[in-house]
Structures are given as C-alpha cells and as structure tokens.
Design a protein around this motif. Structure first.
Motif, PDB file in Angstrom:
ATOM      1  N   ARG A 181       0.838  -1.138   0.045  1.00  0.00           N
ATOM      2  CA  ARG A 181       0.005  -0.015  -0.125  1.00  0.00           C
ATOM      3  C   ARG A 181       0.819   1.394  -0.103  1.00  0.00           C
ATOM      4  O   ARG A 181       0.779   2.136  -0.744  1.00  0.00           O
ATOM      5  N   SER A 182       1.844   1.158   0.849  1.00  0.00           N
ATOM      6  CA  SER A 182       2.703   2.641   0.815  1.00  0.00           C
ATOM      7  C   SER A 182       3.929   2.167   1.721  1.00  0.00           C
ATOM      8  O   SER A 182       4.115   1.179   2.372  1.00  0.00           O
ATOM      9  N   GLN A 191       7.524  10.102   2.063  1.00  0.00           N
ATOM     10  CA  GLN A 191       6.527   8.759   1.501  1.00  0.00           C
ATOM     11  C   GLN A 191       7.266   8.480   0.275  1.00  0.00           C
ATOM     12  O   GLN A 191       6.939   9.465  -0.588  1.00  0.00           O
ATOM     13  N   VAL A 192       7.836   7.599   0.121  1.00  0.00           N
ATOM     14  CA  VAL A 192       8.466   6.999  -1.184  1.00  0.00           C
ATOM     15  C   VAL A 192       7.395   6.371  -2.012  1.00  0.00           C
ATOM     16  O   VAL A 192       7.906   6.091  -3.240  1.00  0.00           O
ATOM     17  N   TYR A 193       6.443   5.902  -1.478  1.00  0.00           N
ATOM     18  CA  TYR A 193       5.412   4.856  -2.486  1.00  0.00           C
ATOM     19  C   TYR A 193       3.965   5.004  -1.790  1.00  0.00           C
ATOM     20  O   TYR A 193       3.877   5.020  -0.642  1.00  0.00           O
ATOM     21  N   LEU A 194       3.250   5.362  -2.702  1.00  0.00           N
ATOM     22  CA  LEU A 194       1.677   5.136  -2.334  1.00  0.00           C
ATOM     23  C   LEU A 194       0.971   4.652  -3.618  1.00  0.00           C
ATOM     24  O   LEU A 194       1.109   5.300  -4.618  1.00  0.00           O
ATOM     25  N   ARG A 195       0.370   3.355  -3.334  1.00  0.00           N
ATOM     26  CA  ARG A 195      -0.433   2.656  -4.515  1.00  0.00           C
ATOM     27  C   ARG A 195      -1.494   3.851  -5.013  1.00  0.00           C
ATOM     28  O   ARG A 195      -2.094   4.702  -4.316  1.00  0.00           O
ATOM     29  N   ASP A 196      -1.392   3.878  -6.089  1.00  0.00           N
ATOM     30  CA  ASP A 196      -2.605   4.600  -6.907  1.00  0.00           C
ATOM     31  C   ASP A 196      -3.961   4.840  -6.591  1.00  0.00           C
ATOM     32  O   ASP A 196      -4.601   5.745  -6.531  1.00  0.00           O
ATOM     33  N   ALA A 255      -3.801  10.980   4.351  1.00  0.00           N
ATOM     34  CA  ALA A 255      -3.478  10.413   5.552  1.00  0.00           C
ATOM     35  C   ALA A 255      -2.369  11.493   6.335  1.00  0.00           C
ATOM     36  O   ALA A 255      -1.488  12.187   5.743  1.00  0.00           O
ATOM     37  N   ASP A 256      -2.521  11.648   7.479  1.00  0.00           N
ATOM     38  CA  ASP A 256      -1.648  12.543   8.473  1.00  0.00           C
ATOM     39  C   ASP A 256      -0.457  11.824   8.921  1.00  0.00           C
ATOM     40  O   ASP A 256      -0.429  10.868  10.126  1.00  0.00           O
ATOM     41  N   ILE A 279       4.195   8.823  12.381  1.00  0.00           N
ATOM     42  CA  ILE A 279       5.547   8.756  12.426  1.00  0.00           C
ATOM     43  C   ILE A 279       5.665   9.078  14.068  1.00  0.00           C
ATOM     44  O   ILE A 279       6.577   8.418  14.613  1.00  0.00           O
ATOM     45  N   GLY A 280       5.065   9.802  14.524  1.00  0.00           N
ATOM     46  CA  GLY A 280       4.897  10.318  16.069  1.00  0.00           C
ATOM     47  C   GLY A 280       4.835   9.130  16.638  1.00  0.00           C
ATOM     48  O   GLY A 280       5.522   8.771  17.836  1.00  0.00           O
ATOM     49  N   ILE A 281       3.960   8.366  16.741  1.00  0.00           N
ATOM     50  CA  ILE A 281       3.575   7.076  17.286  1.00  0.00           C
ATOM     51  C   ILE A 281       4.720   6.053  17.108  1.00  0.00           C
ATOM     52  O   ILE A 281       5.176   5.341  18.400  1.00  0.00           O
TER      53      ILE A 281
END
Length: 127
Positions: free
Chosen positions: A26-27, A38-43, A49-50, A55-57
């Motif tokens: 997915r990503s 973000q180096v990849y996100l499926r089309d 998305a926040d 990342i903080g979590i």
C-alpha cells in the motif's frame, strides 16, 4: 517532502517491498527524527493520511519498546507489526531512521521476509 533519500535508495526500497509483498503493498514511508518522505503510495489510495501522527507514534513506540525490552530473554527488537481492519503496518529500523510499510493482507511469513529485506536495505545505505 522529497529528497530525504537519494533516488537510488528510494527506488531500491520500493523495489524491495514490491518484490516481497507484490500488489499487496500500500505505502512505504522513510523517516528520521526530524523529517519523513513517503516514497511510495499505491494509486488507488487517497493521499490525505496524516503521516506525522503515524511517525510520532512509531518513534515514541520504538523508544518505549527498546527501553522496556532491552536486555530481555526475548532477544533484540526486530520489527513491529500492527494489524488494522483494512491492512497492516510494519515498522522496521532504529532510533535514528526507520521505515514503515503498509500492506493489504499477507501471510505472517511475508512480514518477516519484508522486515528482513527492509532492514538489510537500510543497513546498506546507512553504512
């Protein structure tokens, strides 16, 4: 936020993940203490998305986990797997840099292979 990773590293990271989990990917997001990419996100996925919350979590959880389980009989921390209604998140890496990968449903052995492949890729360009 482009440019955190060199293009070659980005391409290799995405190729590593795609090879391991195929179309279930997915990503892919690489992050450090101060930045992310973000180096990849499926089309077919929305781009809203926040990621800073994720990342903080993941940063906080890594530190908590490393402190809580350091020196235990379980051995060294390898990766975190989170299970959600619509997919999975795998977090691989250390305190200074890490990657989280989201996927659709895959087999447990595929997560282990994914975590090893991403970890090897991270180690190679960080050294």
């Amino acid at each position: 936020m482009d440019g955190l990773l060199p293009a070659e590293a980005t391409e290799r990271l995405v190729a590593t993940c795609r090879t391991t989990v195929g179309d279930n990917l997915r990503s892919v997001t690489y992050f450090t203490r101060t930045d992310f990419q973000q180096v990849y996100l499926r089309d077919d996925l929305e781009r809203d998305a926040d990621l800073m919350d994720f990342i903080g979590i993941e940063r906080q959880d890594f530190n908590t986990t490393a402190d809580a389980y350091g020196g235990s009989e379980l051995g060294d921390y390898r990766y975190t797997l989170r299970v959600f209604e619509n997919g999975y998140l795998v977090r691989v890496g250390g305190e200074n840099a890490a990657v989280f990968v989201t996927t659709d449903g895959v087999e447990l052995r595929d997560f282990d292979a994914l975590a090893r492949a991403v970890s090897t890729t991270l180690e190679e360009w960080e050294s």
